[in-house]
Design a protein around this motif. Structure first.
Motif, PDB file in Angstrom:
ATOM      1  N   LEU A 148       8.126   1.242  -9.998  1.00  0.00           N
ATOM      2  CA  LEU A 148       6.874   0.817  -9.376  1.00  0.00           C
ATOM      3  C   LEU A 148       6.060  -0.079 -10.309  1.00  0.00           C
ATOM      4  O   LEU A 148       5.388  -1.009  -9.862  1.00  0.00           O
ATOM      5  CB  LEU A 148       6.056   2.039  -8.956  1.00  0.00           C
ATOM      6  N   ASP A 149       6.108   0.223 -11.625  1.00  0.00           N
ATOM      7  CA  ASP A 149       5.428  -0.658 -12.582  1.00  0.00           C
ATOM      8  C   ASP A 149       6.047  -2.046 -12.587  1.00  0.00           C
ATOM      9  O   ASP A 149       5.339  -3.059 -12.749  1.00  0.00           O
ATOM     10  CB  ASP A 149       5.485  -0.050 -13.983  1.00  0.00           C
ATOM     11  N   ALA A 150       7.352  -2.108 -12.413  1.00  0.00           N
ATOM     12  CA  ALA A 150       8.013  -3.410 -12.364  1.00  0.00           C
ATOM     13  C   ALA A 150       7.550  -4.212 -11.145  1.00  0.00           C
ATOM     14  O   ALA A 150       7.295  -5.418 -11.240  1.00  0.00           O
ATOM     15  CB  ALA A 150       9.530  -3.222 -12.326  1.00  0.00           C
ATOM     16  N   LEU A 151       7.414  -3.545 -10.001  1.00  0.00           N
ATOM     17  CA  LEU A 151       6.962  -4.253  -8.796  1.00  0.00           C
ATOM     18  C   LEU A 151       5.505  -4.679  -8.906  1.00  0.00           C
ATOM     19  O   LEU A 151       5.094  -5.673  -8.291  1.00  0.00           O
ATOM     20  CB  LEU A 151       7.133  -3.352  -7.567  1.00  0.00           C
ATOM     21  N   ASP A 152       4.724  -3.945  -9.667  1.00  0.00           N
ATOM     22  CA  ASP A 152       3.298  -4.251  -9.770  1.00  0.00           C
ATOM     23  C   ASP A 152       3.045  -5.602 -10.427  1.00  0.00           C
ATOM     24  O   ASP A 152       1.975  -6.184 -10.253  1.00  0.00           O
ATOM     25  CB  ASP A 152       2.601  -3.130 -10.557  1.00  0.00           C
ATOM     26  N   ARG A 153       4.010  -6.118 -11.161  1.00  0.00           N
ATOM     27  CA  ARG A 153       3.841  -7.400 -11.844  1.00  0.00           C
ATOM     28  C   ARG A 153       4.299  -8.592 -10.988  1.00  0.00           C
ATOM     29  O   ARG A 153       4.120  -9.728 -11.405  1.00  0.00           O
ATOM     30  CB  ARG A 153       4.626  -7.411 -13.161  1.00  0.00           C
ATOM     31  N   LEU A 154       4.886  -8.327  -9.850  1.00  0.00           N
ATOM     32  CA  LEU A 154       5.437  -9.407  -9.030  1.00  0.00           C
ATOM     33  C   LEU A 154       4.399  -9.898  -8.026  1.00  0.00           C
ATOM     34  O   LEU A 154       3.906  -9.117  -7.194  1.00  0.00           O
ATOM     35  CB  LEU A 154       6.685  -8.923  -8.283  1.00  0.00           C
ATOM     36  N   PRO A 155       4.046 -11.180  -8.020  1.00  0.00           N
ATOM     37  CA  PRO A 155       3.024 -11.688  -7.093  1.00  0.00           C
ATOM     38  C   PRO A 155       3.507 -11.735  -5.640  1.00  0.00           C
ATOM     39  O   PRO A 155       2.687 -11.794  -4.716  1.00  0.00           O
ATOM     40  CB  PRO A 155       2.736 -13.094  -7.624  1.00  0.00           C
ATOM     41  N   SER A 156       4.819 -11.716  -5.402  1.00  0.00           N
ATOM     42  CA  SER A 156       5.325 -11.804  -4.035  1.00  0.00           C
ATOM     43  C   SER A 156       5.278 -10.473  -3.298  1.00  0.00           C
ATOM     44  O   SER A 156       5.512 -10.431  -2.086  1.00  0.00           O
ATOM     45  CB  SER A 156       6.775 -12.314  -4.055  1.00  0.00           C
ATOM     46  N   ILE A 157       4.960  -9.385  -4.001  1.00  0.00           N
ATOM     47  CA  ILE A 157       4.912  -8.056  -3.402  1.00  0.00           C
ATOM     48  C   ILE A 157       3.487  -7.749  -2.966  1.00  0.00           C
ATOM     49  O   ILE A 157       2.534  -7.941  -3.722  1.00  0.00           O
ATOM     50  CB  ILE A 157       5.408  -6.988  -4.392  1.00  0.00           C
ATOM     51  N   GLU A 158       3.332  -7.275  -1.725  1.00  0.00           N
ATOM     52  CA  GLU A 158       2.014  -6.912  -1.212  1.00  0.00           C
ATOM     53  C   GLU A 158       1.527  -5.618  -1.872  1.00  0.00           C
ATOM     54  O   GLU A 158       2.316  -4.711  -2.134  1.00  0.00           O
ATOM     55  CB  GLU A 158       2.076  -6.731   0.310  1.00  0.00           C
ATOM     56  N   ARG A 159       0.227  -5.544  -2.115  1.00  0.00           N
ATOM     57  CA  ARG A 159      -0.370  -4.337  -2.711  1.00  0.00           C
ATOM     58  C   ARG A 159      -0.832  -3.343  -1.651  1.00  0.00           C
ATOM     59  O   ARG A 159      -1.053  -2.182  -1.944  1.00  0.00           O
ATOM     60  CB  ARG A 159      -1.559  -4.730  -3.602  1.00  0.00           C
ATOM     61  N   ASP A 160      -0.999  -3.826  -0.423  1.00  0.00           N
ATOM     62  CA  ASP A 160      -1.440  -2.957   0.662  1.00  0.00           C
ATOM     63  C   ASP A 160      -0.580  -3.254   1.892  1.00  0.00           C
ATOM     64  O   ASP A 160      -0.656  -4.360   2.449  1.00  0.00           O
ATOM     65  CB  ASP A 160      -2.915  -3.206   0.976  1.00  0.00           C
ATOM     66  N   PRO A 161       0.286  -2.307   2.286  1.00  0.00           N
ATOM     67  CA  PRO A 161       0.521  -0.973   1.734  1.00  0.00           C
ATOM     68  C   PRO A 161       1.195  -1.033   0.359  1.00  0.00           C
ATOM     69  O   PRO A 161       1.915  -1.988   0.063  1.00  0.00           O
ATOM     70  CB  PRO A 161       1.448  -0.326   2.756  1.00  0.00           C
ATOM     71  N   ALA A 162       0.958   0.023  -0.424  1.00  0.00           N
ATOM     72  CA  ALA A 162       1.479   0.062  -1.790  1.00  0.00           C
ATOM     73  C   ALA A 162       2.984   0.350  -1.778  1.00  0.00           C
ATOM     74  O   ALA A 162       3.484   1.038  -0.880  1.00  0.00           O
ATOM     75  CB  ALA A 162       0.753   1.130  -2.591  1.00  0.00           C
ATOM     76  N   PRO A 163       3.721  -0.164  -2.765  1.00  0.00           N
ATOM     77  CA  PRO A 163       5.145   0.160  -2.870  1.00  0.00           C
ATOM     78  C   PRO A 163       5.351   1.653  -3.096  1.00  0.00           C
ATOM     79  O   PRO A 163       4.459   2.361  -3.582  1.00  0.00           O
ATOM     80  CB  PRO A 163       5.611  -0.670  -4.072  1.00  0.00           C
ATOM     81  N   SER A 164       6.547   2.121  -2.782  1.00  0.00           N
ATOM     82  CA  SER A 164       6.880   3.539  -2.968  1.00  0.00           C
ATOM     83  C   SER A 164       8.340   3.655  -3.373  1.00  0.00           C
ATOM     84  O   SER A 164       9.140   2.732  -3.154  1.00  0.00           O
ATOM     85  CB  SER A 164       6.620   4.343  -1.687  1.00  0.00           C
ATOM     86  N   ALA A 165       8.685   4.800  -3.972  1.00  0.00           N
ATOM     87  CA  ALA A 165      10.063   5.084  -4.387  1.00  0.00           C
ATOM     88  C   ALA A 165      10.409   6.510  -3.983  1.00  0.00           C
ATOM     89  O   ALA A 165       9.637   7.438  -4.254  1.00  0.00           O
ATOM     90  CB  ALA A 165      10.223   4.894  -5.894  1.00  0.00           C
TER      91      ALA A 165
END
Length: 293
Positions: free
Chosen positions: A199-216
């Motif tokens: 999830l920390d890795a995805l948090d640095r990617l600008p192409s990933i939406e923050r809302d809804p938040a990613p999950s694992a």
């Protein structure tokens, strides 16, 4: 000769008598032609005000114009031939319409399906859809068929009746689309640590939406790994954006898991030759006997 001249004289007199009726019929048809043009423009303007696609206005205006021209032709025939039986004419048109309907059933079916697609707008030009074995971008919605451009730049012509009666997945109907990547970690690794690193890795990617938040989430226990599925949202939801986002996610998650010391196992196979297999079987039997004692 006298009989022929008499007949010719009678026909000439009848034609001369019909000249006013023919003139009135032509005037009536021209009047209907102007009315049909005005009505077609009015329908186009009305459709434009309702924010419908341009194809809808084009089709409805043409149908309106043809209907008024057919009515004008009928009125003109009645003026020229007053004895024309309207009931018989409509009956003939009805029988002819049934025959034409059977002959061109598929064409009329696609025509009506195209009109309904243009009016109800389950998808529009530019949407990416999946129907049957085909997936691609809608380039044009015609009255008979819809044109789709696949991702490998092939043109697919799909009859409108198939699109209207079968299931269609519209990938771009919403402004966001969920994607996921699967990762396997070792049985001896900390699952919570692996989730946090992904999830920390995805948090640095600008192409990933923050809302809804990613999950694992853990999706299963494999033969050699604990299977994780990392889910995230991408917007806009086109195929190219989703593929690019998954590519970035795979690279970032792999690097962060390795950096965090999480094992990324791969299948391991053991090959035994016949002599080694016999010794292995004997060792297993000895272990079983020892456990029974």
């Amino acid at each position: 000769m006298e009989a022929a001249l008499t007949s010719l004289r009678t026909m000439t007199q009848a034609a001369i008598a019909l000249i006013p009726s023919i003139g009135l019929a032509l005037f009536s048809f021209v009047l209907f032609w102007f009315v049909s043009r005005w009505a077609a423009r009015g329908v186009t303007a009305l459709v434009r005000r309702t924010n419908r696609p341009a194809n809808v206005g084009f089709v409805l205006s043409r149908l309106t114009q043809w209907a008024l021209l057919a009515l004008g032709l009928f009125v003109s025939l009645i003026i020229v031939v007053p004895s024309l039986d309207a009931a018989a004419l409509f009956g003939a048109l009805g029988i002819g319409g049934v025959a034409i309907g059977f002959a061109f059933k598929d064409i009329f079916q696609n025509l009506m399906a195209g009109l309904l697609i243009l009016i109800t707008r389950p998808f529009v030009i530019g949407d990416q859809i999946v129907t049957g074995d085909h997936e691609g971008t809608i380039e044009d919605i015609q009255v008979r068929a819809t044109l789709m451009r696949t991702y490998d730049n092939r043109l697919v012509v799909i009859p409108n009746s198939e699109l209207y009666t079968n299931r269609v997945i519209v990938n771009t109907a919403r402004d966001k689309r969920r994607a996921s990547v699967d990762v396997g970690i070792g049985y001896g690794d900390d699952v919570a640590l692996a989730k946090r690193a992904a999830l920390d890795a995805l948090d640095r990617l600008p192409s990933i939406e923050r809302d809804p938040a990613p999950s694992a989430v853990v999706t299963g226990l494999g033969d050699f790994s604990v299977n994780l599925q990392v889910r995230f949202w991408v917007g806009p939801p086109t195929r190219g954006d989703v593929v690019a986002a998954k590519d970035e996610a795979f690279i970032a998650i792999k690097d962060d898991l390795v950096r965090a010391g999480v094992d990324l196992p791969f299948p391991t196979y053991q090959l035994l030759f016949p002599s080694q297999a016999e010794r292995s079987v004997g060792a297993m039997e000895t272990l079983k006997e020892g456990s029974s004692d």
